[in-house]
Structures are given as C-alpha cells and as structure tokens.
Design a protein around this motif. Sequence first.
Motif, PDB file in Angstrom:
ATOM      1  N   GLN A 167       0.802  -1.228   0.000  1.00 54.47           N
ATOM      2  CA  GLN A 167       0.000   0.000   0.000  1.00 54.47           C
ATOM      3  C   GLN A 167       0.836   1.279   0.000  1.00 54.47           C
ATOM      4  O   GLN A 167       0.513   2.215  -0.739  1.00 54.47           O
ATOM      5  CB  GLN A 167      -0.969  -0.011   1.189  1.00 54.47           C
ATOM      6  CG  GLN A 167      -1.986   1.123   1.145  1.00 54.47           C
ATOM      7  CD  GLN A 167      -2.877   1.066  -0.083  1.00 54.47           C
ATOM      8  OE1 GLN A 167      -3.438   0.022  -0.399  1.00 54.47           O
ATOM      9  NE2 GLN A 167      -3.021   2.189  -0.778  1.00 54.47           N
ATOM     10  N   PRO A 168       1.910   1.378   0.779  1.00 55.81           N
ATOM     11  CA  PRO A 168       2.741   2.595   0.683  1.00 55.81           C
ATOM     12  C   PRO A 168       3.333   2.809  -0.709  1.00 55.81           C
ATOM     13  O   PRO A 168       3.467   3.949  -1.167  1.00 55.81           O
ATOM     14  CB  PRO A 168       3.847   2.339   1.714  1.00 55.81           C
ATOM     15  CG  PRO A 168       3.265   1.374   2.670  1.00 55.81           C
ATOM     16  CD  PRO A 168       2.379   0.490   1.849  1.00 55.81           C
ATOM     17  N   PHE A 169       3.657   1.720  -1.383  1.00 53.62           N
ATOM     18  CA  PHE A 169       4.181   1.806  -2.740  1.00 53.62           C
ATOM     19  C   PHE A 169       3.113   2.337  -3.695  1.00 53.62           C
ATOM     20  O   PHE A 169       3.394   3.187  -4.552  1.00 53.62           O
ATOM     21  CB  PHE A 169       4.660   0.421  -3.177  1.00 53.62           C
ATOM     22  CG  PHE A 169       5.191   0.354  -4.577  1.00 53.62           C
ATOM     23  CD1 PHE A 169       6.317   1.070  -4.952  1.00 53.62           C
ATOM     24  CD2 PHE A 169       4.562  -0.423  -5.529  1.00 53.62           C
ATOM     25  CE1 PHE A 169       6.812   1.014  -6.250  1.00 53.62           C
ATOM     26  CE2 PHE A 169       5.043  -0.489  -6.829  1.00 53.62           C
ATOM     27  CZ  PHE A 169       6.166   0.238  -7.193  1.00 53.62           C
ATOM     28  N   LEU A 170       1.872   1.876  -3.525  1.00 55.25           N
ATOM     29  CA  LEU A 170       0.777   2.372  -4.364  1.00 55.25           C
ATOM     30  C   LEU A 170       0.478   3.841  -4.064  1.00 55.25           C
ATOM     31  O   LEU A 170       0.179   4.619  -4.976  1.00 55.25           O
ATOM     32  CB  LEU A 170      -0.479   1.525  -4.145  1.00 55.25           C
ATOM     33  CG  LEU A 170      -0.406   0.046  -4.535  1.00 55.25           C
ATOM     34  CD1 LEU A 170      -1.728  -0.639  -4.266  1.00 55.25           C
ATOM     35  CD2 LEU A 170      -0.024  -0.116  -6.000  1.00 55.25           C
ATOM     36  N   ASP A 171       0.544   4.213  -2.797  1.00 54.52           N
ATOM     37  CA  ASP A 171       0.319   5.619  -2.433  1.00 54.52           C
ATOM     38  C   ASP A 171       1.318   6.529  -3.124  1.00 54.52           C
ATOM     39  O   ASP A 171       0.994   7.657  -3.508  1.00 54.52           O
ATOM     40  CB  ASP A 171       0.422   5.797  -0.916  1.00 54.52           C
ATOM     41  CG  ASP A 171      -0.758   5.172  -0.182  1.00 54.52           C
ATOM     42  OD1 ASP A 171      -1.808   4.967  -0.821  1.00 54.52           O
ATOM     43  OD2 ASP A 171      -0.621   4.901   1.024  1.00 54.52           O
ATOM     44  N   ASN A 172       2.531   6.023  -3.295  1.00 54.34           N
ATOM     45  CA  ASN A 172       3.575   6.826  -3.920  1.00 54.34           C
ATOM     46  C   ASN A 172       3.469   6.828  -5.439  1.00 54.34           C
ATOM     47  O   ASN A 172       3.585   7.875  -6.085  1.00 54.34           O
ATOM     48  CB  ASN A 172       4.942   6.296  -3.480  1.00 54.34           C
ATOM     49  CG  ASN A 172       6.092   7.056  -4.114  1.00 54.34           C
ATOM     50  OD1 ASN A 172       6.572   6.684  -5.184  1.00 54.34           O
ATOM     51  ND2 ASN A 172       6.536   8.112  -3.464  1.00 54.34           N
ATOM     52  N   GLN A 173       3.222   5.661  -6.019  1.00 55.88           N
ATOM     53  CA  GLN A 173       3.280   5.527  -7.471  1.00 55.88           C
ATOM     54  C   GLN A 173       1.951   5.785  -8.180  1.00 55.88           C
ATOM     55  O   GLN A 173       1.942   6.148  -9.356  1.00 55.88           O
ATOM     56  CB  GLN A 173       3.767   4.119  -7.839  1.00 55.88           C
ATOM     57  CG  GLN A 173       5.190   3.833  -7.411  1.00 55.88           C
ATOM     58  CD  GLN A 173       6.196   4.706  -8.155  1.00 55.88           C
ATOM     59  OE1 GLN A 173       6.184   4.792  -9.377  1.00 55.88           O
ATOM     60  NE2 GLN A 173       7.060   5.364  -7.402  1.00 55.88           N
ATOM     61  N   ILE A 174       0.842   5.593  -7.471  1.00 58.16           N
ATOM     62  CA  ILE A 174      -0.472   5.778  -8.082  1.00 58.16           C
ATOM     63  C   ILE A 174      -1.151   7.056  -7.586  1.00 58.16           C
ATOM     64  O   ILE A 174      -1.642   7.860  -8.375  1.00 58.16           O
ATOM     65  CB  ILE A 174      -1.389   4.562  -7.804  1.00 58.16           C
ATOM     66  CG1 ILE A 174      -0.743   3.275  -8.337  1.00 58.16           C
ATOM     67  CG2 ILE A 174      -2.765   4.766  -8.424  1.00 58.16           C
ATOM     68  CD1 ILE A 174      -0.568   3.241  -9.838  1.00 58.16           C
ATOM     69  N   ASN A 175      -1.167   7.256  -6.268  1.00 57.02           N
ATOM     70  CA  ASN A 175      -1.845   8.425  -5.705  1.00 57.02           C
ATOM     71  C   ASN A 175      -0.950   9.658  -5.603  1.00 57.02           C
ATOM     72  O   ASN A 175      -1.445  10.758  -5.369  1.00 57.02           O
ATOM     73  CB  ASN A 175      -2.397   8.094  -4.309  1.00 57.02           C
ATOM     74  CG  ASN A 175      -3.540   7.105  -4.370  1.00 57.02           C
ATOM     75  OD1 ASN A 175      -4.338   7.124  -5.305  1.00 57.02           O
ATOM     76  ND2 ASN A 175      -3.636   6.237  -3.377  1.00 57.02           N
ATOM     77  N   PHE A 176       0.367   9.452  -5.733  1.00 56.83           N
ATOM     78  CA  PHE A 176       1.345  10.550  -5.637  1.00 56.83           C
ATOM     79  C   PHE A 176       1.165  11.370  -4.354  1.00 56.83           C
ATOM     80  O   PHE A 176       1.213  12.598  -4.371  1.00 56.83           O
ATOM     81  CB  PHE A 176       1.230  11.474  -6.856  1.00 56.83           C
ATOM     82  CG  PHE A 176       1.531  10.802  -8.156  1.00 56.83           C
ATOM     83  CD1 PHE A 176       2.828  10.549  -8.554  1.00 56.83           C
ATOM     84  CD2 PHE A 176       0.490  10.376  -8.980  1.00 56.83           C
ATOM     85  CE1 PHE A 176       3.103   9.912  -9.757  1.00 56.83           C
ATOM     86  CE2 PHE A 176       0.753   9.740 -10.177  1.00 56.83           C
ATOM     87  CZ  PHE A 176       2.062   9.510 -10.565  1.00 56.83           C
ATOM     88  N   LYS A 177       0.959  10.688  -3.251  1.00 59.24           N
ATOM     89  CA  LYS A 177       0.749  11.378  -1.977  1.00 59.24           C
ATOM     90  C   LYS A 177       2.033  12.053  -1.503  1.00 59.24           C
ATOM     91  O   LYS A 177       3.127  11.506  -1.640  1.00 59.24           O
ATOM     92  CB  LYS A 177       0.254  10.388  -0.915  1.00 59.24           C
ATOM     93  CG  LYS A 177      -1.174   9.918  -1.162  1.00 59.24           C
ATOM     94  CD  LYS A 177      -1.699   9.114   0.006  1.00 59.24           C
ATOM     95  CE  LYS A 177      -3.161   8.744  -0.213  1.00 59.24           C
ATOM     96  NZ  LYS A 177      -3.713   7.973   0.926  1.00 59.24           N
ATOM     97  N   ASN A 178       1.866  13.254  -0.941  1.00 57.17           N
ATOM     98  CA  ASN A 178       2.976  14.044  -0.395  1.00 57.17           C
ATOM     99  C   ASN A 178       4.044  14.338  -1.439  1.00 57.17           C
ATOM    100  O   ASN A 178       5.238  14.413  -1.112  1.00 57.17           O
ATOM    101  CB  ASN A 178       3.605  13.333   0.815  1.00 57.17           C
ATOM    102  CG  ASN A 178       2.606  13.078   1.917  1.00 57.17           C
ATOM    103  OD1 ASN A 178       1.842  13.967   2.282  1.00 57.17           O
ATOM    104  ND2 ASN A 178       2.593  11.867   2.439  1.00 57.17           N
ATOM    105  N   GLN A 179       3.610  14.490  -2.672  1.00 63.60           N
ATOM    106  CA  GLN A 179       4.535  14.835  -3.746  1.00 63.60           C
ATOM    107  C   GLN A 179       4.065  16.114  -4.431  1.00 63.60           C
ATOM    108  O   GLN A 179       2.866  16.311  -4.629  1.00 63.60           O
ATOM    109  CB  GLN A 179       4.627  13.698  -4.777  1.00 63.60           C
ATOM    110  CG  GLN A 179       5.166  12.396  -4.216  1.00 63.60           C
ATOM    111  CD  GLN A 179       5.319  11.348  -5.301  1.00 63.60           C
ATOM    112  OE1 GLN A 179       5.934  11.582  -6.334  1.00 63.60           O
ATOM    113  NE2 GLN A 179       4.748  10.174  -5.059  1.00 63.60           N
TER     114      GLN A 179
END
Length: 233
Positions: A167-179
């Motif tokens: 899930q953290p990987f998806l948050d980064n790569q799909i949702n672009f959270k905190n970017q």
Amino acid sequence: MFSTYPGQVVVDHPISVPIEHRFDPYVDNGGTLLSIAGEDFCVVAADTRQSEGYSINSRYVPKSVKLSDKTVISMGGCYADCLTLTKRIQQSMEWYQHAHGKTMSTAAVAQMLSIMLYQKRFFPFYSWCILGGLDEEGKGAVYTYDPVGSYERETCRCAGSASALIQPFLDNQINFKNQETQKHTQSLEKVLRITKDSFTSATERDIYTGDYLEIFVITSKGVEVQKMDLKKD
C-alpha cells in the motif's frame, strides 16, 4: 490434605477448576490482493497461495472471481467465508438478471455487497473484499470493504497479508501522496508493471504470498485474465 516433607503439600483429593470452552471458527488463509482504477480500465490482481500457519494448503486457489463483463471481485481471509460470500453474490446477481432482464452494474453490486456484509455483522464473514470494475460512465472504479460492510470508492487499494508492504508503494506511485509533482493519468501498461513489481517485491518478505499471480484487466471490451509466476518458497 497432608504433608510428607517440610514445605511440601500433597493434595489427597482432586481439585475442581472451571473448564474453558473455546469457539474459534475463523482461520486466516493468507494471500494478498489489490486493485487499481484507471481512466477507462480497472486492474484486479491477487496471488493464488492458500496457507495456514507455516503450512501451504495449495499453490493454486484463485482469490478473484469474474462476476460480469464489467465487474470482478477479489477476497482474502478465511477461504470458507470467501467462498460462501462469493456464492451468495453470484446467486443474487442471477436473481437480478431474471427479474430485471439486465446485468447488475458495478455500483449496484458494490451496494449489495455492503448490505450482505452488514447483515452478518454479529457473526461476520472473515474476509477483506475489493471490488473492481467499470462504472456507468466507463471509468475505472475500486470499492474496498471492512468485514461488516463499510465501504468507499478509491483509486487503488491493497489488502491481505502483504498490504503493509504494497500500500505505501501504491500511495507513492499511483496516488502521488505528499509529492509536489503534478498528478497525471496512469496508462494500462504502467499500472500492469506496477502491479507485477508490487507482488514480486512482496513475495520476498511475506511468506503467505506467492506461487502465482492472477491479473484481471477490465475494459469496455470485457475481462482479460493474465497469469504470472511468483516465488514458490
């Protein structure tokens, strides 16, 4: 009661103690599942390993089921509960087809599943469910549930034994959270690559995920199933 040696007490009659009765009908059969919604597609993926403790019951027990040409459900947790819940969903969809002469939409199936889970809230199905498909506008939709029927629509979600890894990987790569980078629409090719990388990485750390990966790709043309090998140890 009498004593044979100093400081030692020997009981000459049995001691009555309460008997503990334990009822534990649930078992966690492991496994991991995820779903990612795109602009005009949805990807639902899950591994096929079924385990219990440190034992592998089977290397090929699919967790995802095609419900219609636009809807796929994936379940993990207690396999018996998942199987029962899947049969109930399919039966209700068949009754709907006979009564209304059309196939249930993804949103309708999502609402129906929430009601089914809530009806069993006092003795819930031990299952984590992810429903993926296309909505009435042809856009990808992912619905996630807790065991008692609370659900929401999301862009991507992972559940199961390796969810804390993926899930953290998806948050980064799909949702672009905190970017600060501008969010952009993901292509089907990139989503498939992210899905495969997620499971390949998870099998290195999670013993309950492995063997094979089944990927259901839902588009306006229907449902396509892809299969990929994962670690067998």
